[in-house]
Design a protein around this motif. Sequence first.
Motif, PDB file in Angstrom:
ATOM      1  N   LYS A  98      34.227  23.436  68.828  1.00  0.00           N
ATOM      2  CA  LYS A  98      33.601  23.802  67.556  1.00  0.00           C
ATOM      3  C   LYS A  98      32.186  23.239  67.520  1.00  0.00           C
ATOM      4  CE  LYS A  98      37.550  25.453  65.909  1.00  0.00           C
ATOM      5  NZ  LYS A  98      37.793  26.883  65.810  1.00  0.00           N
ATOM      6  N   PRO A  99      31.166  23.997  67.108  1.00  0.00           N
ATOM      7  CA  PRO A  99      31.251  25.423  66.797  1.00  0.00           C
ATOM      8  C   PRO A  99      31.554  26.253  68.043  1.00  0.00           C
ATOM      9  CG  PRO A  99      28.965  24.716  66.881  1.00  0.00           C
ATOM     10  CD  PRO A  99      29.781  23.477  67.029  1.00  0.00           C
ATOM     11  N   LYS A 100      31.970  27.490  67.810  1.00  0.00           N
ATOM     12  CA  LYS A 100      32.376  28.395  68.886  1.00  0.00           C
ATOM     13  C   LYS A 100      31.232  28.625  69.865  1.00  0.00           C
ATOM     14  CE  LYS A 100      34.132  33.068  69.645  1.00  0.00           C
ATOM     15  NZ  LYS A 100      34.422  34.379  69.025  1.00  0.00           N
ATOM     16  N   LYS A 101      31.568  28.631  71.153  1.00  0.00           N
ATOM     17  CA  LYS A 101      30.565  28.851  72.194  1.00  0.00           C
ATOM     18  C   LYS A 101      30.886  30.128  72.976  1.00  0.00           C
ATOM     19  CE  LYS A 101      29.110  24.056  72.944  1.00  0.00           C
ATOM     20  NZ  LYS A 101      29.722  23.479  71.763  1.00  0.00           N
ATOM     21  N   THR A 102      29.835  30.864  73.310  1.00  0.00           N
ATOM     22  CA  THR A 102      30.000  32.079  74.122  1.00  0.00           C
ATOM     23  C   THR A 102      30.496  31.693  75.510  1.00  0.00           C
ATOM     24  OG1 THR A 102      28.255  33.254  72.955  1.00  0.00           O
ATOM     25  CG2 THR A 102      28.787  34.031  75.168  1.00  0.00           C
ATOM     26  N   PHE A 103      31.521  32.404  75.979  1.00  0.00           N
ATOM     27  CA  PHE A 103      32.082  32.108  77.300  1.00  0.00           C
ATOM     28  C   PHE A 103      32.625  33.397  77.898  1.00  0.00           C
ATOM     29  CE2 PHE A 103      35.128  29.672  80.117  1.00  0.00           C
ATOM     30  CZ  PHE A 103      34.127  28.985  80.803  1.00  0.00           C
ATOM     31  N   VAL A 104      32.837  33.382  79.202  1.00  0.00           N
ATOM     32  CA  VAL A 104      33.391  34.543  79.911  1.00  0.00           C
ATOM     33  C   VAL A 104      34.894  34.338  80.063  1.00  0.00           C
ATOM     34  CG1 VAL A 104      33.444  35.781  82.110  1.00  0.00           C
ATOM     35  CG2 VAL A 104      31.249  35.067  81.134  1.00  0.00           C
ATOM     36  N   TYR A 105      35.671  35.236  79.466  1.00  0.00           N
ATOM     37  CA  TYR A 105      37.135  35.162  79.542  1.00  0.00           C
ATOM     38  C   TYR A 105      37.682  36.312  80.380  1.00  0.00           C
ATOM     39  CZ  TYR A 105      36.675  31.900  75.655  1.00  0.00           C
ATOM     40  OH  TYR A 105      36.316  30.833  74.863  1.00  0.00           O
ATOM     41  N   ARG A 106      38.839  36.050  80.950  1.00  0.00           N
ATOM     42  CA  ARG A 106      39.612  37.109  81.614  1.00  0.00           C
ATOM     43  C   ARG A 106      40.763  37.412  80.668  1.00  0.00           C
ATOM     44  NH1 ARG A 106      39.271  41.044  85.607  1.00  0.00           N
ATOM     45  NH2 ARG A 106      41.232  41.250  86.741  1.00  0.00           N
ATOM     46  N   VAL A 107      40.763  38.599  80.071  1.00  0.00           N
ATOM     47  CA  VAL A 107      41.766  38.907  79.050  1.00  0.00           C
ATOM     48  C   VAL A 107      42.646  40.069  79.494  1.00  0.00           C
ATOM     49  CG1 VAL A 107      40.190  38.121  77.237  1.00  0.00           C
ATOM     50  CG2 VAL A 107      40.369  40.568  77.721  1.00  0.00           C
ATOM     51  N   HIS A 108      43.829  40.110  78.917  1.00  0.00           N
ATOM     52  CA  HIS A 108      44.804  41.155  79.229  1.00  0.00           C
ATOM     53  C   HIS A 108      45.534  41.500  77.942  1.00  0.00           C
ATOM     54  CE1 HIS A 108      48.695  42.453  81.456  1.00  0.00           C
ATOM     55  NE2 HIS A 108      47.825  43.444  81.449  1.00  0.00           N
ATOM     56  N   ASP A 109      45.282  42.701  77.422  1.00  0.00           N
ATOM     57  CA  ASP A 109      45.844  43.098  76.132  1.00  0.00           C
ATOM     58  C   ASP A 109      47.342  43.389  76.251  1.00  0.00           C
ATOM     59  OD1 ASP A 109      45.872  43.652  73.464  1.00  0.00           O
ATOM     60  OD2 ASP A 109      44.428  45.292  73.541  1.00  0.00           O
ATOM     61  N   ASP A 110      48.026  43.354  75.100  1.00  0.00           N
ATOM     62  CA  ASP A 110      49.454  43.699  75.069  1.00  0.00           C
ATOM     63  C   ASP A 110      49.662  45.107  75.599  1.00  0.00           C
ATOM     64  OD1 ASP A 110      49.671  41.285  73.861  1.00  0.00           O
ATOM     65  OD2 ASP A 110      50.331  42.024  71.912  1.00  0.00           O
ATOM     66  N   PRO A 111      50.807  45.371  76.235  1.00  0.00           N
ATOM     67  CA  PRO A 111      51.044  46.719  76.779  1.00  0.00           C
ATOM     68  C   PRO A 111      51.189  47.748  75.672  1.00  0.00           C
ATOM     69  CG  PRO A 111      53.010  45.368  76.995  1.00  0.00           C
ATOM     70  CD  PRO A 111      51.929  44.461  76.514  1.00  0.00           C
ATOM     71  N   ASP A 112      50.881  48.985  76.025  1.00  0.00           N
ATOM     72  CA  ASP A 112      51.033  50.103  75.101  1.00  0.00           C
ATOM     73  C   ASP A 112      52.522  50.426  74.967  1.00  0.00           C
ATOM     74  OD1 ASP A 112      51.358  53.137  74.611  1.00  0.00           O
ATOM     75  OD2 ASP A 112      49.267  52.752  74.042  1.00  0.00           O
ATOM     76  N   GLU A 113      53.019  50.453  73.720  1.00  0.00           N
ATOM     77  CA  GLU A 113      54.452  50.655  73.507  1.00  0.00           C
ATOM     78  C   GLU A 113      54.924  52.010  74.018  1.00  0.00           C
ATOM     79  OE1 GLU A 113      57.469  50.358  69.773  1.00  0.00           O
ATOM     80  OE2 GLU A 113      56.014  48.746  69.988  1.00  0.00           O
ATOM     81  N   ASP A 114      54.082  53.038  73.904  1.00  0.00           N
ATOM     82  CA  ASP A 114      54.472  54.365  74.393  1.00  0.00           C
ATOM     83  C   ASP A 114      54.698  54.350  75.904  1.00  0.00           C
ATOM     84  OD1 ASP A 114      54.334  55.381  71.857  1.00  0.00           O
ATOM     85  OD2 ASP A 114      52.311  56.214  72.074  1.00  0.00           O
ATOM     86  N   LYS A 115      53.814  53.612  76.620  1.00  0.00           N
ATOM     87  CA  LYS A 115      53.961  53.516  78.081  1.00  0.00           C
ATOM     88  C   LYS A 115      55.234  52.761  78.445  1.00  0.00           C
ATOM     89  CE  LYS A 115      49.055  53.794  79.326  1.00  0.00           C
ATOM     90  NZ  LYS A 115      47.907  53.058  79.931  1.00  0.00           N
ATOM     91  N   LEU A 116      55.546  51.726  77.656  1.00  0.00           N
ATOM     92  CA  LEU A 116      56.769  50.971  77.917  1.00  0.00           C
ATOM     93  C   LEU A 116      58.007  51.824  77.656  1.00  0.00           C
ATOM     94  CD1 LEU A 116      56.000  47.415  76.474  1.00  0.00           C
ATOM     95  CD2 LEU A 116      56.248  48.055  78.873  1.00  0.00           C
ATOM     96  N   MET A 117      57.953  52.652  76.610  1.00  0.00           N
ATOM     97  CA  MET A 117      59.078  53.549  76.316  1.00  0.00           C
ATOM     98  C   MET A 117      59.269  54.538  77.461  1.00  0.00           C
ATOM     99  SD  MET A 117      60.454  52.668  73.421  1.00  0.00           S
ATOM    100  CE  MET A 117      61.338  54.071  72.755  1.00  0.00           C
TER     101      MET A 117
END
Length: 729
Positions: free
Chosen positions: A487-506
């Motif tokens: 704190k305060p928030k600092k700009t950084f480079v993240y590696r992110v992975h969003d939750d899967p699409d429910e339709d694709k899982l179905m």
Amino acid sequence: MSKRNKKTKNHKRNEITKGIFTVLEKEPNKSFNYKQIAAKIGITDAQDRNTLIKRLTQLKEKKRIQEVDRGNYKVLEDTKTYHEGVVDITGKGNAYIIIDGMDSDVFVPYNKLNKAFHKDKVKVFVHPKRGSKKLEGDIVEVIERFKSTFVGIVDMQKSFAFVRPTDFRMYTDIFVSQDKLKGAKDGDKVIVELLEWPDGVDSPYGKITEVLGKPGEHDTEIHSILAEYGLPYEFPVEVQRFADSLDTSIKEEEIRKRRDMRDVLTFTIDPKDAKDFDDALSFSILENGNYEIGIHIADVSHYLQENTILDDEAYDRATSVYLVDRVVPMLPEVLSNNACSLRPNEEKYTFSAVFEIDDNAIIRNQWFGRTVINSNERFAYEEAQYIIETGKGNIPKEVSIREDAYTVDEQVVEATLTMDRLAKIMREKRMKQGAISFDKVEVRFNLNDNNEPVGVYFKEAKDANKLIEEFMLLANRKVAEFIGKQKPKKTFVYRVHDDPDEDKLMALNGIVSRFGHKLDFKDKRSISASLNKLLEDVKGQKEQNLVDTLAIRSMNKAIYTVDNIGHYGLAFDYYTHFTSPIRRYPDVMVHRLLQHYLNGGNSVKADKFEEKCKHSSDMEGLAANAERDSIKYMQIKFMQDHQDEEFVGVISGVTEWGIYVEIIENKCEGMVRTRDIKGDYYIFDEKQYAIVGERTKKTYQLGDEVVVMVKNTDLIKRHLDFSLIGKRE
């Protein structure tokens, strides 16, 4: 009126309509009369002028344009029918426009592409398809070309040539005049640069920038793969010269600025054929009985200074590319294989994450900063695996990467066994927290001296691989947490992975249910747990590679961004890439930002780094595609020598034009075309993931085992065709 005349008249009317919208859309704040519009779209004929006047009236009455004062027209204030999107051209030559925020892609027939190519950014006029609720579009403008160079084959004429692009999505050849051939001969494979595409001309104009060689030759095809994705295969002379001029010696004054860890037991574990060692582990036992484990990463940013031609080149490349027979590095060899490679018994600058860890793999203390190390040993995964499996340090000749058998120091054996035990505890915790275990089998080739494939083998992650993986994950996660929680928030480079699409899982659930498996959709944790159970249950089964592949496809792609949303696949709230700066530019950015904040620096501008993150994600995707294409190429080359053999395979894909079959023993994938299947006329059943015989009702379904033979191998198009013998009984 004859059909032909009517068709010509309708075509002219459509062209004039398109011209009207092109003019009005280009300057939406201005109004134009019919004379101004006629002049801008080149109408001089009286009949065409009358058609133009009539169309302006009709479009106004249909409320597609507005008349602001008598005879003056402009676009409607509500311009929602016009959108910007990215072109996705299909195998049949039509396209879909991918538009952010729109639920479904917009179909564009081939005759409405208006000179747009695959992945170009375009403006499209969207309207309901006649007699349907589905949306259709007309491309009115190419905003930005995705690429301007293409790989193709020279078709020489008397005083000019056409280059026929090898990419099936490129629907036009390119005209090249005699003075722009660059010495290319008929049949050569070349790189051609698009120059312009004038109105009224069938083919765009271009110039040949490089002759790759004769189609089918090994180097020609490998260089073609790289060129298709705009990836270089050598460094510009000035970049190489700059890299060679760097002072890579270890300086006493620089050592004094760093934490000196040269006397701590340190070693590397890498593939046996690795040339760049960008990470090392150190191990010591503290007085309180806890362990101090250091993850030491090559300090690339020490040599790779910002605002230099070397840094510009590394950023442009963004990643190393791993093809079947070579590595195309992000950095020149003087850095990647020498100065930044943590070779044994050499002092090296590193950037380190050092942890105090107790016997239960709980982190008690952490430290981040620049260090200097001297690695004691270099191990291959096979050697480390032998130590883990036997608990002994006497490495036999058949496992050793040295010329003969040898014995490892007892301290190294103890360190390896302890870190393996801690890694297993950390892995178990991750799994319980919802991490997904994707241990997909990777195809590798045994190549002879001429880069001919003489065998296929499969690479699987064993305990030694997982040991390294867990400690790299630990460093990546803790670095991201260290900055992300400030704190305060600092700009950084993240590696992110969003939750899967429910339709694709179905959809995935629908497929795996045919093999007796199912997913649990109760909550996020249960989805992860059931996915892991599925991946575990299919190990060693005929459907393993199919299920592994489909499970990965159901996931969103991991990307680089400054907006942290966590990493679903790893079940981490904070994650970054810190551990491979030799081969990934985002890791270089992470090192620079981490040091900047360790020095007490203020937060940097987010927009600048988000742009760099997007570029890195895009280049990572291109590199992955090139790597897949090189594997496909080598698989086809391998199968050329097996044309008279029968193989058992699993149906890995079903489409309206055929079924894809993956051979079980070597993972080579080819196509059986529907029209070539004898005995019936087969229809594609999308819901069943099958083709069904119209008369016999015989089905070939995703996951079925079949027997096939090689029908045709095409190295140039990288296509493998099978003949279907039948279902496996």
